[in-house]
Design a protein around this motif. Structure first.
Motif, PDB file in Angstrom:
ATOM      1  N   UNK A 136      82.966 -81.351  93.825  1.00 28.44           N
ATOM      2  CA  UNK A 136      84.101 -80.674  94.448  1.00 28.44           C
ATOM      3  C   UNK A 136      83.979 -79.163  94.206  1.00 28.44           C
ATOM      4  N   UNK A 137      83.968 -78.351  95.267  1.00 27.23           N
ATOM      5  CA  UNK A 137      83.823 -76.894  95.049  1.00 27.23           C
ATOM      6  C   UNK A 137      85.014 -76.275  94.336  1.00 27.23           C
ATOM      7  N   UNK A 138      86.159 -76.975  94.300  1.00 29.54           N
ATOM      8  CA  UNK A 138      87.335 -76.453  93.616  1.00 29.54           C
ATOM      9  C   UNK A 138      87.383 -76.846  92.141  1.00 29.54           C
ATOM     10  N   UNK A 139      86.356 -77.528  91.644  1.00 28.17           N
ATOM     11  CA  UNK A 139      86.335 -77.960  90.243  1.00 28.17           C
ATOM     12  C   UNK A 139      85.889 -76.792  89.350  1.00 28.17           C
ATOM     13  N   UNK A 140      85.410 -77.101  88.164  1.00 23.96           N
ATOM     14  CA  UNK A 140      85.050 -76.075  87.179  1.00 23.96           C
ATOM     15  C   UNK A 140      83.948 -75.167  87.722  1.00 23.96           C
ATOM     16  N   UNK A 141      84.018 -73.889  87.350  1.00 21.76           N
ATOM     17  CA  UNK A 141      83.043 -72.901  87.807  1.00 21.76           C
ATOM     18  C   UNK A 141      81.754 -73.017  86.998  1.00 21.76           C
ATOM     19  N   UNK A 142      80.623 -72.979  87.684  1.00 17.03           N
ATOM     20  CA  UNK A 142      79.309 -73.056  87.053  1.00 17.03           C
ATOM     21  C   UNK A 142      78.598 -71.722  87.236  1.00 17.03           C
ATOM     22  N   UNK A 143      78.135 -71.140  86.127  1.00 17.01           N
ATOM     23  CA  UNK A 143      77.416 -69.874  86.163  1.00 17.01           C
ATOM     24  C   UNK A 143      75.922 -70.174  86.173  1.00 17.01           C
ATOM     25  N   UNK A 144      75.237 -69.966  87.288  1.00 20.79           N
ATOM     26  CA  UNK A 144      73.811 -70.325  87.331  1.00 20.79           C
ATOM     27  C   UNK A 144      72.930 -69.428  86.480  1.00 20.79           C
ATOM     28  N   UNK A 145      73.377 -68.213  86.172  1.00 28.36           N
ATOM     29  CA  UNK A 145      72.534 -67.307  85.397  1.00 28.36           C
ATOM     30  C   UNK A 145      72.429 -67.763  83.945  1.00 28.36           C
ATOM     31  N   UNK A 146      73.571 -68.105  83.349  1.00 33.96           N
ATOM     32  CA  UNK A 146      73.578 -68.575  81.954  1.00 33.96           C
ATOM     33  C   UNK A 146      73.601 -70.096  81.835  1.00 33.96           C
ATOM     34  N   UNK A 147      73.682 -70.805  82.981  1.00 33.61           N
ATOM     35  CA  UNK A 147      73.739 -72.275  82.996  1.00 33.61           C
ATOM     36  C   UNK A 147      74.892 -72.793  82.141  1.00 33.61           C
ATOM     37  N   UNK A 148      76.020 -72.173  82.280  1.00 34.05           N
ATOM     38  CA  UNK A 148      77.187 -72.537  81.484  1.00 34.05           C
ATOM     39  C   UNK A 148      78.322 -72.947  82.400  1.00 34.05           C
ATOM     40  N   UNK A 149      79.116 -73.891  81.926  1.00 34.19           N
ATOM     41  CA  UNK A 149      80.323 -74.352  82.610  1.00 34.19           C
ATOM     42  C   UNK A 149      81.398 -74.504  81.541  1.00 34.19           C
ATOM     43  N   UNK A 150      82.319 -73.550  81.490  1.00 37.14           N
ATOM     44  CA  UNK A 150      83.280 -73.520  80.390  1.00 37.14           C
ATOM     45  C   UNK A 150      84.311 -74.640  80.498  1.00 37.14           C
ATOM     46  N   UNK A 151      84.867 -74.856  81.688  1.00 36.27           N
ATOM     47  CA  UNK A 151      85.885 -75.882  81.853  1.00 36.27           C
ATOM     48  C   UNK A 151      85.236 -77.246  82.065  1.00 36.27           C
ATOM     49  N   UNK A 152      86.054 -78.289  81.884  1.00 32.44           N
ATOM     50  CA  UNK A 152      85.571 -79.660  82.072  1.00 32.44           C
ATOM     51  C   UNK A 152      85.478 -79.955  83.565  1.00 32.44           C
ATOM     52  N   UNK A 153      84.357 -80.497  84.042  1.00 33.19           N
ATOM     53  CA  UNK A 153      84.251 -80.792  85.482  1.00 33.19           C
ATOM     54  C   UNK A 153      85.162 -81.937  85.920  1.00 33.19           C
ATOM     55  N   UNK A 154      85.443 -82.896  85.028  1.00 32.99           N
ATOM     56  CA  UNK A 154      86.315 -84.032  85.336  1.00 32.99           C
ATOM     57  C   UNK A 154      87.565 -83.917  84.473  1.00 32.99           C
ATOM     58  N   UNK A 155      88.681 -83.529  85.111  1.00 33.84           N
ATOM     59  CA  UNK A 155      89.909 -83.286  84.365  1.00 33.84           C
ATOM     60  C   UNK A 155      90.594 -84.565  83.932  1.00 33.84           C
ATOM     61  N   UNK A 190      89.355 -87.304  82.723  1.00 25.20           N
ATOM     62  CA  UNK A 190      88.680 -88.059  81.666  1.00 25.20           C
ATOM     63  C   UNK A 190      88.840 -87.288  80.363  1.00 25.20           C
ATOM     64  N   UNK A 191      89.253 -87.944  79.261  1.00 25.41           N
ATOM     65  CA  UNK A 191      89.370 -87.228  77.972  1.00 25.41           C
ATOM     66  C   UNK A 191      88.038 -86.664  77.519  1.00 25.41           C
ATOM     67  N   UNK A 192      88.116 -85.582  76.768  1.00 20.76           N
ATOM     68  CA  UNK A 192      86.890 -84.926  76.325  1.00 20.76           C
ATOM     69  C   UNK A 192      86.056 -85.772  75.395  1.00 20.76           C
ATOM     70  N   UNK A 193      86.699 -86.668  74.608  1.00 20.24           N
ATOM     71  CA  UNK A 193      85.949 -87.513  73.687  1.00 20.24           C
ATOM     72  C   UNK A 193      85.154 -88.587  74.404  1.00 20.24           C
ATOM     73  N   UNK A 194      85.580 -88.956  75.623  1.00 16.00           N
ATOM     74  CA  UNK A 194      84.909 -90.024  76.359  1.00 16.00           C
ATOM     75  C   UNK A 194      83.981 -89.505  77.449  1.00 16.00           C
ATOM     76  N   UNK A 195      84.105 -88.248  77.823  1.00  7.82           N
ATOM     77  CA  UNK A 195      83.301 -87.707  78.915  1.00  7.82           C
ATOM     78  C   UNK A 195      81.876 -87.434  78.445  1.00  7.82           C
ATOM     79  N   UNK A 196      80.944 -87.532  79.398  1.00  4.31           N
ATOM     80  CA  UNK A 196      79.546 -87.203  79.102  1.00  4.31           C
ATOM     81  C   UNK A 196      79.404 -85.715  78.819  1.00  4.31           C
ATOM     82  N   UNK A 197      80.101 -84.894  79.601  1.00  2.00           N
ATOM     83  CA  UNK A 197      80.118 -83.453  79.386  1.00  2.00           C
ATOM     84  C   UNK A 197      81.544 -82.980  79.598  1.00  2.00           C
ATOM     85  N   UNK A 198      82.151 -82.383  78.582  1.00  2.00           N
ATOM     86  CA  UNK A 198      83.546 -81.959  78.622  1.00  2.00           C
ATOM     87  C   UNK A 198      83.687 -80.453  78.729  1.00  2.00           C
ATOM     88  N   UNK A 199      82.640 -79.724  79.031  1.00  2.00           N
ATOM     89  CA  UNK A 199      82.718 -78.273  79.143  1.00  2.00           C
ATOM     90  C   UNK A 199      82.291 -77.581  77.861  1.00  2.00           C
TER      91      UNK A 199
END
Length: 572
Positions: free
Chosen positions: A257-276, A278-287
């Protein structure tokens, strides 16, 4: 609207009549224009839509240039393609004139034949004649001609998957065989022995095992042979981990979804969780922010915030310049804050009461159940759960030896600058503990204690003892050039160095003189200047002796220290 009148240049009168007709049609006083199919044309359609371009203009009012062409025509269908496997019927029995010399079909020539070139063609062998193909007349349009996937059957790609799956299975089977052949123990022989034992066990012991379990365990060798993301060298049996495996999912592919968390291709970082959801403890990647707020990161952030706030209030606190100072001040600040909170809590309870409502049992005892998960080991230690496991080093901790009740280094002797045991104040490592008796014996055997007791005894002795002191001093006064005094006063070693031998009588007299000097208020500088000029003091004309130096040290107070009242004004 038709542009028949637009062909050629209109005169001013014709243009005026055309404008009046268009206004009348829009007002409803004149009938609407009719196209070639007999349908009325809406007069309110703009001219840039109703007017046909010059290469489509037919000279009559029409809107066909704005309509979609008829979709029933085959050239407009992208999926309209010829059937590659369609045959025109059964194959012929004998070769026909004009047919392909290679396969015998009438629909193509030898140079266009797709069959394998035969050593002896169908024209001469009259055998294995192929059926005629159906030649379809496919008229493709503009899009169909340029479609590179036109006529492609997606089901044909499944054959490629099957082919590669068969190759992987064969390669895995070869690796299993190589591992079995290179191991020190022949697994095939082990399996044979196990099966033979099971055969004997069936006759003697019914609970020995079953062949179904053995067949089920054969797959474990295949699982260990080729693990995901690893390379197995069958010769050296060394497993090497790749830097990145193909099964890793990029962060930006977790949620498309383009409206989900912002991904910075230069630093390969995504600060926010892509799946809101799902709890952070259960998600594969929580940001990335989830990892920044875990572990010791919050403690560092709170310490940095305290340093900034302290610096804003005028305090010289900088976390990077002096981290130890910042940590100590932060700990002191938290301690004072807790004390202030306890003080305010006690004052409120003492004024309003209600302390009995704050005292209640634990939640698990009141409700009879709890959701806190705690896992213990066989020895009763907490492995994971609510309680934190105590960190222990590789060295022995809290081990008491030789009857000691404290560890080595728990006591510090400021007079000698050495460490020892707090239970007996012994500075000898791995010594036997003597308890309070050892502490008393150490105090009694100290030099300061002996000198203090000697001076006190000499101060309260009878006059005959003082006469003896004078008798001992008078001969020495008469014999100033004696050997003992000359060795003490004129030797190369300085006063207070080496092995010191003190005379108790001289020490008692020196203590009395030092006390008299202090009572008179005579400064030390004046006394030393008199000695340097040779002025006799109390009937003596010699330099400072060991007894006088010791008396000065014993009667000196700590307040005479020049650094005792020193205050650093820079820290205020």
């Amino acid at each position: 609207m038709a542009s028949s009148s637009a062909i050629g240049k209109l005169s001013r009168e014709e243009f005026r009549r055309q404008k009046d007709l268009e206004a009348a049609r829009k007002a409803g006083t004149a009938p609407a224009a009719i196209d070639e199919e007999g349908r009325a044309i809406n007069p309110h359609i703009p001219q840039y839509i109703s007017q046909a371009p010059w290469y489509l203009d037919t000279g009559v009012p029409s809107l066909n240039h704005q309509r979609r062409p008829d979709s029933d025509r085959p050239q407009d269908k992208l999926d309209n393609w010829y059937d590659r496997t369609a045959k025109a019927g059964p194959a012929a029995k004998k070769y026909r004139k004009g047919a392909c010399e290679n396969c015998g079909a009438l629909t193509h020539k030898k140079q266009d034949c797709l069959e394998r070139p035969r050593k002896k063609g169908a024209k001469f062998s009259n055998q294995d004649i192929q059926a005629d193909e159906i030649i379809m007349d496919v008229s493709t349009g503009y899009d169909a001609k340029r479609d590179r996937w036109n006529g492609y059957d997606p089901t044909e790609h499944k054959k490629i998957y099957d082919e590669y799956a068969a190759i992987d299975a064969a390669r895995q089977k070869m690796r299993e065989d190589e591992i079995d052949n290179q191991t020190t123990t022949d697994l095939a022989a082990v399996r044979k022995v196990a099966k033979a034992g099971k055969t004997e066990g069936k006759d003697g012991d019914a609970d020995f095992g079953s062949s179904d379990e053995e067949d089920g365990n054969e797959d474990k060798y295949a699982d260990a042979a080729d693990a995901v993301g690893q390379k197995l060298d069958t010769k050296t049996r060394i497993t090497v981990r790749n830097l990145r495996i193909r099964e890793d999912t990029a962060k930006y592919l977790i949620n498309l979804d383009p409206e989900s968390a912002y991904y910075d291709p230069k630093t390969r970082s995504m600060r926010d969780a892509p799946l809101k959801d799902i709890p952070g403890e259960e998600a594969v990647f929580a940001g990335d922010n989830f990892f920044r707020h875990s572990g010791e990161a919050p403690a560092v952030q709170s310490l940095q915030l305290f340093a900034w706030q302290a610096a804003a209030r005028g305090n010289d606190v900088h976390l990077n310049a002096n981290p130890t100072q910042g940590q100590m001040l932060h700990a002191e600040f938290k301690e004072k804050k807790e004390k202030l909170k306890d003080t305010s809590k006690i004052s409120i309870l003492s004024k309003y009461g209600g302390e009995e409502y704050l005292e209640k049992g634990p939640k698990e005892l009141l409700q009879g159940q709890t959701e806190d998960y705690v896992e213990y080991s066989r020895t009763g230690q907490v492995i994971k759960g609510r309680e934190r496991v105590k960190a222990r080093s590789k060295y022995a901790e809290d081990v008491f030896v030789n009857n000691h009740t404290a560890v080595w280094g728990s006591w510090y002797d400021p007079s000698t600058g050495s460490w020892g045991y707090a239970c007996c104040q012994s500075t000898l490592h791995i010594s036997y503990c003597a308890g309070q008796a050892g502490i008393d014996a150490a105090k009694e055997s100290s030099a300061q204690h002996m000198l203090a007791s000697t001076s006190a005894a000499a101060a309260f002795t009878a006059p005959p003892a003082a006469a003896q002191i004078e008798e001992k001093i008078v001969p020495e006064k008469e014999n100033d050039e004696g050997l003992g005094r000359s060795e003490q006063n004129f030797s190369k070693k300085r006063v207070g160095e080496g092995d010191i031998k003190l005379d108790n009588a001289r020490l008692a007299k020196a203590i009395e003189e030092e006390k008299k000097r202090k009572m008179r208020g005579e400064p030390e500088d004046q006394r030393l200047s008199k000695k340097k000029k040779g002025v006799p003091e109390s009937g003596s004309s010699h330099d400072v002796t060991e007894e006088e130096l010791e008396a000065y040290r014993m009667t000196r107070r700590q307040t005479e220290d020049p650094m005792a009242n020193y205050v650093d004004t820079d820290d205020l």
